[in-house]
Design a protein around this motif. Structure first.
Motif, PDB file in Angstrom:
ATOM      1  N   THR A 126      -0.355 -11.932   7.379  1.00  0.00           N
ATOM      2  CA  THR A 126       0.875 -11.138   7.240  1.00  0.00           C
ATOM      3  C   THR A 126       0.709  -9.749   6.657  1.00  0.00           C
ATOM      4  N   LYS A 127       1.471  -9.483   5.599  1.00  0.00           N
ATOM      5  CA  LYS A 127       1.659  -8.118   5.145  1.00  0.00           C
ATOM      6  C   LYS A 127       0.351  -7.431   4.737  1.00  0.00           C
ATOM      7  N   GLU A 128      -0.503  -8.118   4.032  1.00  0.00           N
ATOM      8  CA  GLU A 128      -1.720  -7.502   3.507  1.00  0.00           C
ATOM      9  C   GLU A 128      -2.659  -7.098   4.639  1.00  0.00           C
ATOM     10  N   TRP A 129      -2.810  -7.974   5.635  1.00  0.00           N
ATOM     11  CA  TRP A 129      -3.637  -7.624   6.790  1.00  0.00           C
ATOM     12  C   TRP A 129      -3.068  -6.396   7.496  1.00  0.00           C
ATOM     13  N   LEU A 151      -1.353  -3.908   6.243  1.00  0.00           N
ATOM     14  CA  LEU A 151      -1.632  -2.697   5.470  1.00  0.00           C
ATOM     15  C   LEU A 151      -3.071  -2.240   5.684  1.00  0.00           C
ATOM     16  N   GLU A 152      -3.983  -3.179   5.736  1.00  0.00           N
ATOM     17  CA  GLU A 152      -5.390  -2.846   5.981  1.00  0.00           C
ATOM     18  C   GLU A 152      -5.575  -2.229   7.361  1.00  0.00           C
ATOM     19  N   CYS A 153      -4.897  -2.811   8.352  1.00  0.00           N
ATOM     20  CA  CYS A 153      -5.012  -2.329   9.729  1.00  0.00           C
ATOM     21  C   CYS A 153      -4.422  -0.925   9.866  1.00  0.00           C
ATOM     22  N   ILE A 154      -3.287  -0.683   9.228  1.00  0.00           N
ATOM     23  CA  ILE A 154      -2.682   0.651   9.257  1.00  0.00           C
ATOM     24  C   ILE A 154      -3.652   1.672   8.671  1.00  0.00           C
ATOM     25  N   LYS A 155      -4.231   1.359   7.544  1.00  0.00           N
ATOM     26  CA  LYS A 155      -5.124   2.303   6.875  1.00  0.00           C
ATOM     27  C   LYS A 155      -6.363   2.586   7.711  1.00  0.00           C
ATOM     28  N   ALA A 156      -6.871   1.573   8.419  1.00  0.00           N
ATOM     29  CA  ALA A 156      -8.035   1.788   9.283  1.00  0.00           C
ATOM     30  C   ALA A 156      -7.717   2.791  10.381  1.00  0.00           C
ATOM     31  N   GLN A 192      10.909  -9.866   8.550  1.00  0.00           N
ATOM     32  CA  GLN A 192      11.066  -8.432   8.761  1.00  0.00           C
ATOM     33  C   GLN A 192      11.515  -7.736   7.482  1.00  0.00           C
ATOM     34  N   THR A 193      12.462  -8.353   6.784  1.00  0.00           N
ATOM     35  CA  THR A 193      12.958  -7.768   5.537  1.00  0.00           C
ATOM     36  C   THR A 193      11.850  -7.668   4.493  1.00  0.00           C
ATOM     37  N   ALA A 194      10.970  -8.662   4.456  1.00  0.00           N
ATOM     38  CA  ALA A 194       9.902  -8.678   3.463  1.00  0.00           C
ATOM     39  C   ALA A 194       8.758  -7.734   3.807  1.00  0.00           C
ATOM     40  N   ILE A 195       8.518  -7.520   5.109  1.00  0.00           N
ATOM     41  CA  ILE A 195       7.310  -6.811   5.549  1.00  0.00           C
ATOM     42  C   ILE A 195       7.571  -5.364   5.942  1.00  0.00           C
ATOM     43  N   TYR A 196       8.635  -5.098   6.687  1.00  0.00           N
ATOM     44  CA  TYR A 196       8.808  -3.779   7.294  1.00  0.00           C
ATOM     45  C   TYR A 196       8.842  -2.629   6.287  1.00  0.00           C
ATOM     46  N   PRO A 197       9.579  -2.721   5.173  1.00  0.00           N
ATOM     47  CA  PRO A 197       9.611  -1.567   4.261  1.00  0.00           C
ATOM     48  C   PRO A 197       8.227  -1.135   3.790  1.00  0.00           C
ATOM     49  N   THR A 198       7.357  -2.104   3.481  1.00  0.00           N
ATOM     50  CA  THR A 198       6.020  -1.765   2.999  1.00  0.00           C
ATOM     51  C   THR A 198       5.158  -1.200   4.116  1.00  0.00           C
ATOM     52  N   MET A 239       2.706   3.645   6.752  1.00  0.00           N
ATOM     53  CA  MET A 239       2.547   4.482   7.948  1.00  0.00           C
ATOM     54  C   MET A 239       3.000   5.911   7.677  1.00  0.00           C
ATOM     55  N   LEU A 240       4.141   6.065   7.014  1.00  0.00           N
ATOM     56  CA  LEU A 240       4.635   7.397   6.700  1.00  0.00           C
ATOM     57  C   LEU A 240       3.683   8.136   5.770  1.00  0.00           C
ATOM     58  N   ASP A 241       3.217   7.462   4.733  1.00  0.00           N
ATOM     59  CA  ASP A 241       2.299   8.083   3.786  1.00  0.00           C
ATOM     60  C   ASP A 241       0.988   8.482   4.464  1.00  0.00           C
TER      61      ASP A 241
END
Length: 399
Positions: free
Chosen positions: A299-302, A304-309, A334-340, A345-347
């Protein structure tokens, strides 16, 4: 005499240089400034009319296959507008019948021969999409084929129809000369029809291409098919599109899989014969894409790693990258994951962000159906809808 001799040497040198192919401009290269309103790339930034162009995007998978009235089209674009969408992704091929029979027919197959349907239930639908995009001040990514299923524009349909019983491998779409020729005929028809349109944001080679899959008719990669062979296909097809239309951007449309030796995790292990690093470096590819779904890994942690790559690739290679699809099943996820995910992605400065998918009003099996699956987004998912609207406000104001 010496002066005359030097002048003659200088004359010969100049005429030799002018005659040399190396000194002539490359007619295949893209001119620096496209026509007004066209998107162009300079380094890692996309511009429209010399203004940096970041975008919030959206897609409605069924719109170009199932919508039957102008009211349905307009309601979908109204939702795009409410979200702040600047770029919509459009599938220029027939969608499978999961949501019921499709009235759209883009390809007519007669054995191995493909003919293009230019009528109202074919490319006439794309005409309508572009006209509506112009009204709403939006642009469209036109996706030219699909990796999955057996609809008329899928890889397996090309392979099955062109090769016949011998076409036992999904990857033949990327290597068989006869299949490639038919696919390029379709590319040529679509590009010729729309290459003058500033509402076209980019041509996209394919949705989620990869060599090794388990599809509905069981075809996989032919033994010996490699990531390098896929990279060659991407390079050749993107070069072909640029030869037809030097102005518009070209994106791949893939899920952003890597080919990192020794890495055993999904997305990085190269088992589907994709290599994001190599593919983004292709000169005739303008934009990198990746797709992100929470069930691929924890889920969320993976995510974030993929976005950063992919952000790292964008900065290292110097080309725009955007998240072209992302999704989590169910409103709570979606509520738990999308904001992060969205904040990361924006950052990271991605060129664009595009969730899967905006719910279609009046498109599904029944008129009262609000959603096709748990991935759909719509205003009643208040946290998700608000997150995406805020995302759009940030992206669309970014300079």
């Amino acid at each position: 005499m010496l002066a005359a001799y030097l002048l003659s040497v200088l004359y010969l040198a100049l005429t030799s240089a002018l005659a040399s192919p190396a000194a002539l401009p490359d007619s295949r290269s893209t001119p620096a400034i496209p026509p007004a309103g066209f998107a162009r790339r300079n380094g890692a930034t996309i511009y429209v009319d010399n203004t940096p162009y970041y975008f919030a995007g959206a897609q409605q998978y069924w719109l170009t296959s199932r919508a039957t009235t102008d009211d349905v089209w307009r309601k979908t674009f109204d939702r795009y507008k409410e979200l702040g969408v600047r770029v919509a992704r459009v599938f220029v091929y027939g969608i499978d019948a999961t949501a019921g029979p499709s009235p759209a027919v883009y390809h007519n197959w007669n054995g191995a021969k493909l003919s293009v349907n230019y009528g109202e239930n074919g490319l006439g639908r794309i005409d309508k999409m572009l006209a509506m995009a112009k009204q709403y001040n939006m642009k469209l990514i036109l996706v030219l084929a699909d990796n999955w299923g057996a609809q008329s524009g899928s890889a397996n349909t090309y392979v099955r129809n062109v090769i016949g019983a011998a076409g036992n491998y999904h990857s033949d779409f990327f290597t068989n000369a006869a299949v490639i020729k038919v696919y390029e005929q379709y590319i040529a028809a679509v590009v010729a029809r729309y290459k003058a349109s500033p509402e076209v944001f980019a041509w996209e080679l394919m949705n989620e291409q990869q060599g090794d899959i388990t599809s509905i008719d069981g075809r996989r990669a032919r033994p010996g098919f490699t990531a390098a062979m896929m990279t060659k296909w991407i390079a050749d097809r993107s070069k072909y599109i640029k030869s037809l239309d030097p102005w518009h951007l070209v994106s791949i449309g893939d899920s952003g899989y890597y080919n990192w030796p020794g890495n055993t995790r999904h997305t990085y292990d190269g088992k589907v014969q994709m290599d994001f690093d190599a593919n983004l470096r292709i000169p005739t590819v303008d934009i990198g894409t990746f797709h992100l779904y929470e069930w691929f890994q924890p889920t969320k942690e993976w995510g974030l790693e993929c976005i950063k790559a992919h952000v790292d690739n964008m900065k290292k290679i110097g080309k725009p990258v955007f998240c072209e699809e992302f999704g989590a099943a169910g409103g709570n996820n979606q509520t738990a994951i999308y904001p992060t995910w969205v904040k990361t992605m924006l950052d990271g400065g991605l060129a664009g962000i595009m969730p899967w998918q905006v719910s279609g009003v009046g498109i599904y099996k029944s008129a009262s159906q609000k959603t096709f699956d748990d991935l759909d987004i719509y205003p009643e998912k208040t946290v998700v809808w608000s997150t995406l609207k805020n995302m759009a406000a940030v992206l669309n104001a970014r300079k």
